[in-house]
Design a protein around this motif. Structure first.
Motif, mmCIF file in Angstrom:
data_model
loop_
_atom_site.group_PDB
_atom_site.id
_atom_site.type_symbol
_atom_site.label_atom_id
_atom_site.label_comp_id
_atom_site.label_asym_id
_atom_site.label_seq_id
_atom_site.Cartn_x
_atom_site.Cartn_y
_atom_site.Cartn_z
ATOM 1 N N LEU A 110 0.838 -1.206 0.000
ATOM 2 C CA LEU A 110 0.000 0.000 0.000
ATOM 3 C C LEU A 110 0.871 1.253 0.000
ATOM 4 N N GLY A 111 0.388 2.304 -0.641
ATOM 5 C CA GLY A 111 1.112 3.566 -0.646
ATOM 6 C C GLY A 111 2.561 3.366 -1.053
ATOM 7 N N GLY A 112 3.479 3.852 -0.195
ATOM 8 C CA GLY A 112 4.905 3.702 -0.469
ATOM 9 C C GLY A 112 5.325 2.252 -0.694
ATOM 10 N N LEU A 114 3.431 -0.081 -2.343
ATOM 11 C CA LEU A 114 3.164 -0.376 -3.750
ATOM 12 C C LEU A 114 4.153 0.396 -4.626
ATOM 13 N N GLU A 115 4.473 1.614 -4.203
ATOM 14 C CA GLU A 115 5.431 2.418 -4.987
ATOM 15 C C GLU A 115 6.804 1.746 -5.026
ATOM 16 N N LEU A 116 7.147 1.069 -3.933
ATOM 17 C CA LEU A 116 8.403 0.323 -3.902
ATOM 18 C C LEU A 116 8.352 -0.813 -4.938
ATOM 19 N N ILE A 141 -1.009 12.860 -1.322
ATOM 20 C CA ILE A 141 -0.995 12.085 -2.567
ATOM 21 C C ILE A 141 0.224 11.159 -2.556
ATOM 22 N N PRO A 142 0.279 10.181 -3.461
ATOM 23 C CA PRO A 142 1.480 9.332 -3.502
ATOM 24 C C PRO A 142 2.713 10.197 -3.718
ATOM 25 N N GLY A 143 3.786 9.912 -2.969
ATOM 26 C CA GLY A 143 4.970 10.771 -3.033
ATOM 27 C C GLY A 143 6.255 10.053 -3.405
#
Ligand code: CAA
Length: 260
Positions: A110-112, A114-116, A141-143
Motif C-alpha cells: 500500500l502507498g509507499g 506499492l510504490e516500492l 498524494i502518492p509521493g
C-alpha cells in the motif's frame, strides 16, 4: 540505522532482501529507506549478486506504506524533502539498478509499499496480496513515484481509478491490469520469484542491464527512447557477452557469459 531492519540472504547469484518491521507491517521509515538504499548500492558492485528479490517479513504485508506516524506532524517543506529524498535515495536507484530487482509481494502493498514494488523491474504477488495507493484517504498524494510509475505500468485510466478511489485491489485484478507479472499461492511465492530470477540469469548480465537502461530511457525527459535503443544496441556489439552469445549459438552450445 540498523541492518536488522532488513535481512539479506545470498545464494546462487540471488540476493533476497526481506524488510523486517513486522510490528508496523514493514512500513518504510527513514531508517528502513536508508538501509535498503545501501543494500541496493552494495549489490551493484557485488560480483556474487546477479538479481535481487525484495520482499516483506511475515505473512501479512509486503510493505503497508510510508510510516504514517513518522510524517504525521510534517510541514509542507518537510513533506517535500521526504518525497525528494525517498525518490532519489531509494526508488529511483531501484528502478535504475543494473541488476534486475523482483518484488515478491507477500501481502499488503500500500502507498509507499506499492510504490516500492512499482520501482522494481518485475512484480510477483501471492494470491492473498492487496495493493493500492490509499494516500488521498489520508489527505496526501502518492509521493514515492506512484503518480508516475502506476500510469506507466497500468495505463492512465486504471491508475487514476486506483489513486482517486484509494481502493485496494486483489492479486487477480492486479494481474489482469498488468500491475503484477504473475500470481501464485503464498507458499509458492519465494520459488516463483527465484524461478523468475533464474530465467533472467541465463542471459547476458551485460545485455540485461543495457536493456533496463534502454527501456527506462523512453521515460526520461528530453531523451528519445528509440535513439537510446540504437546507441545501446550498438554498444552491445563491443561486449564480451555479445561475442560469447553469438559464438555459442554458432557452435550449438550454451553460452558462458562473463557479464563484460
Ligand atoms: N505507517 C505506520 N504504521 C503502520 C502503517 C503505516 N503505513 N501501516 C500499518 N501500521 C501499523 C499500525 O499502526 C499498527 O501498529 P500498532 O499495533 O502499534 O497500532 C500495526 O502496523 C498493524 O496494523 P493494523 O492494526 O492497522 O493492521 P490491520 O490488519 O487492522 O490493517 C492495513 C492493515 C489495512 C494495512 C492498515 O494497517 C492500514 O491501512 N495501514 C496504512 C496503509 C496506508 O495508508 N498506507 C499509505 C501510507 S502513506 C504513504 O505511503 C505516502 C507516500 O506515498 C510517500
Amino acid at each position: 540505522m540498523s541492518d536488522s531492519l532488513i535481512l539479506q540472504q545470498k545464494s546462487d547469484g540471488i540476493l533476497t532482501i526481506t524488510i523486517q518491521r513486522p510490528q508496523a507491517l514493514n512500513a518504510l521509515n527513514a531508517d528502513v529507506i536508508a538501509t535498503l538504499a545501501e543494500a541496493i548500492d552494495v549489490a551493484q558492485t557485488d560480483a556474487d549478486v546477479k538479481t535481487v528479490i525484495l520482499t516483506g517479513s511475515g505473512d501479512k504485508a509486503f510493505v503497508a506504506g510510508a510510516d504514517i506516524k513518522e510524517f504525521a506532524d510534517f510541514s509542507g517543506k518537510q513533506g517535500k524533502v521526504l518525497a525528494q529524498q525517498g525518490q532519489n535515495l531509494l526508488f529511483n536507484r531501484i528502478e535504475r539498478s543494473a541488476k534486475p530487482v523482483i518484488a515478491a509481494i507477500n501481502g499488503f502493498a500500500l502507498g509507499g509499499g506499492l510504490e516500492l514494488a512499482l520501482a522494481c523491474h518485475i512484480r510477483i504477488a501471492s494470491d492473498n496480496a492487496r495493493m493500492g495507493l490509499p494516500e488521498v484517504s489520508l489527505g496526501v498524494i502518492p509521493g514515492y513515484g506512484g503518480t508516475q510509475r502506476l500510469p506507466q505500468i497500468v495505463g492512465k485510466g486504471k491508475a487514476l481509478e486506483m489513486i482517486l478511489s484509494a481502493k485496494m485491489i486483489g492479486a487477480e485484478e492486479a494481474a489482469s491490469c498488468g500491475l503484477v507479472n504473475a500470481v501464485v499461492s503464498p507458499d509458492a511465492l519465494h520459488d516463483a520469484a527465484q524461478k523468475m530470477a533464474r530465467s533472467i540469469m541465463k542471459n547476458s548480465p551485460k545485455a540485461v542491464s543495457t536493456a533496463i537502461q534502454a527501456v527506462l530511457a523512453g521515460y526520461e525527459d528530453g531523451i528519445n527512447g528509440f535513439d537510446a535503443e540504437i546507441n545501446c544496441f550498438g554498444a552491445s556489439f563491443e561486449t564480451e557477452d555479445f561475442k560469447e552469445g553469438t559464438q555459442a549459438f554458432i557452435e550449438k552450445r550454451k553460452p558462458l557469459f562473463s557479464g563484460k
